[in-house]
Scaffold this motif. Structure first.
Motif, PDB file in Angstrom:
ATOM      1  N   GLU A 104       0.705  -1.177  -0.139  1.00  0.00           N
ATOM      2  CA  GLU A 104      -0.014  -0.192  -0.046  1.00  0.00           C
ATOM      3  C   GLU A 104       0.691   1.237  -0.040  1.00  0.00           C
ATOM      4  N   ALA A 105       1.904   1.196   0.945  1.00  0.00           N
ATOM      5  CA  ALA A 105       2.724   2.433   0.785  1.00  0.00           C
ATOM      6  C   ALA A 105       3.471   2.364  -0.465  1.00  0.00           C
ATOM      7  N   THR A 106       3.824   1.551  -0.982  1.00  0.00           N
ATOM      8  CA  THR A 106       4.595   1.547  -2.272  1.00  0.00           C
ATOM      9  C   THR A 106       3.592   2.415  -3.478  1.00  0.00           C
ATOM     10  N   LEU A 107       2.299   1.773  -3.397  1.00  0.00           N
ATOM     11  CA  LEU A 107       1.513   2.470  -4.220  1.00  0.00           C
ATOM     12  C   LEU A 107       1.265   3.925  -4.135  1.00  0.00           C
ATOM     13  N   ARG A 108       1.486   4.484  -2.926  1.00  0.00           N
ATOM     14  CA  ARG A 108       1.310   5.728  -2.326  1.00  0.00           C
ATOM     15  C   ARG A 108       2.724   6.432  -2.777  1.00  0.00           C
ATOM     16  N   GLY A 109       3.671   5.807  -3.043  1.00  0.00           N
ATOM     17  CA  GLY A 109       5.080   6.318  -3.305  1.00  0.00           C
ATOM     18  C   GLY A 109       5.779   6.696  -1.997  1.00  0.00           C
ATOM     19  N   GLU A 110       5.452   6.068  -1.117  1.00  0.00           N
ATOM     20  CA  GLU A 110       6.181   6.040   0.357  1.00  0.00           C
ATOM     21  C   GLU A 110       6.963   4.775   0.840  1.00  0.00           C
ATOM     22  N   ASP A 111       6.798   3.717  -0.249  1.00  0.00           N
ATOM     23  CA  ASP A 111       8.043   2.750  -0.171  1.00  0.00           C
ATOM     24  C   ASP A 111       8.260   2.510  -1.137  1.00  0.00           C
ATOM     25  N   SER A 112       9.467   1.502  -1.644  1.00  0.00           N
ATOM     26  CA  SER A 112      10.053   1.120  -3.019  1.00  0.00           C
ATOM     27  C   SER A 112       9.866  -0.296  -3.258  1.00  0.00           C
ATOM     28  N   LEU A 113       8.892  -1.189  -3.060  1.00  0.00           N
ATOM     29  CA  LEU A 113       9.002  -2.547  -3.264  1.00  0.00           C
ATOM     30  C   LEU A 113       8.852  -2.566  -4.973  1.00  0.00           C
ATOM     31  N   THR A 114       9.179  -3.788  -5.360  1.00  0.00           N
ATOM     32  CA  THR A 114       9.197  -3.912  -6.744  1.00  0.00           C
ATOM     33  C   THR A 114       8.335  -5.362  -7.072  1.00  0.00           C
ATOM     34  N   ALA A 115       8.000  -5.368  -8.251  1.00  0.00           N
ATOM     35  CA  ALA A 115       7.379  -6.614  -8.447  1.00  0.00           C
ATOM     36  C   ALA A 115       8.007  -7.984  -8.371  1.00  0.00           C
ATOM     37  N   ARG A 116       9.397  -7.710  -8.388  1.00  0.00           N
ATOM     38  CA  ARG A 116      10.227  -8.685  -8.115  1.00  0.00           C
ATOM     39  C   ARG A 116      10.229  -9.175  -6.527  1.00  0.00           C
ATOM     40  N   ASP A 117      10.003  -8.253  -5.728  1.00  0.00           N
ATOM     41  CA  ASP A 117       9.889  -8.093  -4.384  1.00  0.00           C
ATOM     42  C   ASP A 117       8.679  -9.119  -3.854  1.00  0.00           C
ATOM     43  N   LEU A 118       7.564  -8.809  -4.813  1.00  0.00           N
ATOM     44  CA  LEU A 118       6.269  -9.105  -4.505  1.00  0.00           C
ATOM     45  C   LEU A 118       6.192 -10.841  -4.797  1.00  0.00           C
ATOM     46  N   ARG A 119       7.159 -11.123  -5.813  1.00  0.00           N
ATOM     47  CA  ARG A 119       7.137 -12.537  -6.218  1.00  0.00           C
ATOM     48  C   ARG A 119       7.959 -13.375  -5.585  1.00  0.00           C
ATOM     49  N   GLU A 120       8.782 -12.637  -4.792  1.00  0.00           N
ATOM     50  CA  GLU A 120       9.948 -13.703  -4.140  1.00  0.00           C
ATOM     51  C   GLU A 120       9.847 -13.604  -2.648  1.00  0.00           C
TER      52      GLU A 120
END
Length: 82
Positions: free
Chosen positions: A34-50
């Motif tokens: 949620e924070a990433t989608l708000r521009g407040e964190d920096s998760l990547t698609a790879r992070d979500l998959r791993e």
């Protein structure tokens, strides 16, 4: 996918802990998405998959793995599309 979509998602509880992820770990990771989608964190698609979650403790229920995995795939695709 919006930050609200992430905040509002609900998962079923698995009947057996071996088919489940620890709720607190998943919830904390969803907060980061949620924070990433708000521009407040920096998760990547790879992070979500791993990402790897532990199983809930013996005798405890957790979120159904398949539902969580499907949502994470959708969120990863949304991050890639941004």
């Amino acid at each position: 996918m919006s930050p609200e979509d992430v905040r509002d998602i609900t998962f079923s509880l698995a009947l057996m802990s071996k088919n489940a992820y620890d709720e607190a770990e998943v919830d904390a990771f969803l907060d980061r998405i949620e924070a990433t989608l708000r521009g407040e964190d920096s998760l990547t698609a790879r992070d979500l998959r791993e990402v790897a979650f532990t199983h809930p403790g013996l005798g405890r229920r957790g979120y159904t793995k398949d539902e969580v995995d499907k949502f994470l795939d959708q969120a990863a695709a949304a991050l890639e599309a941004r």
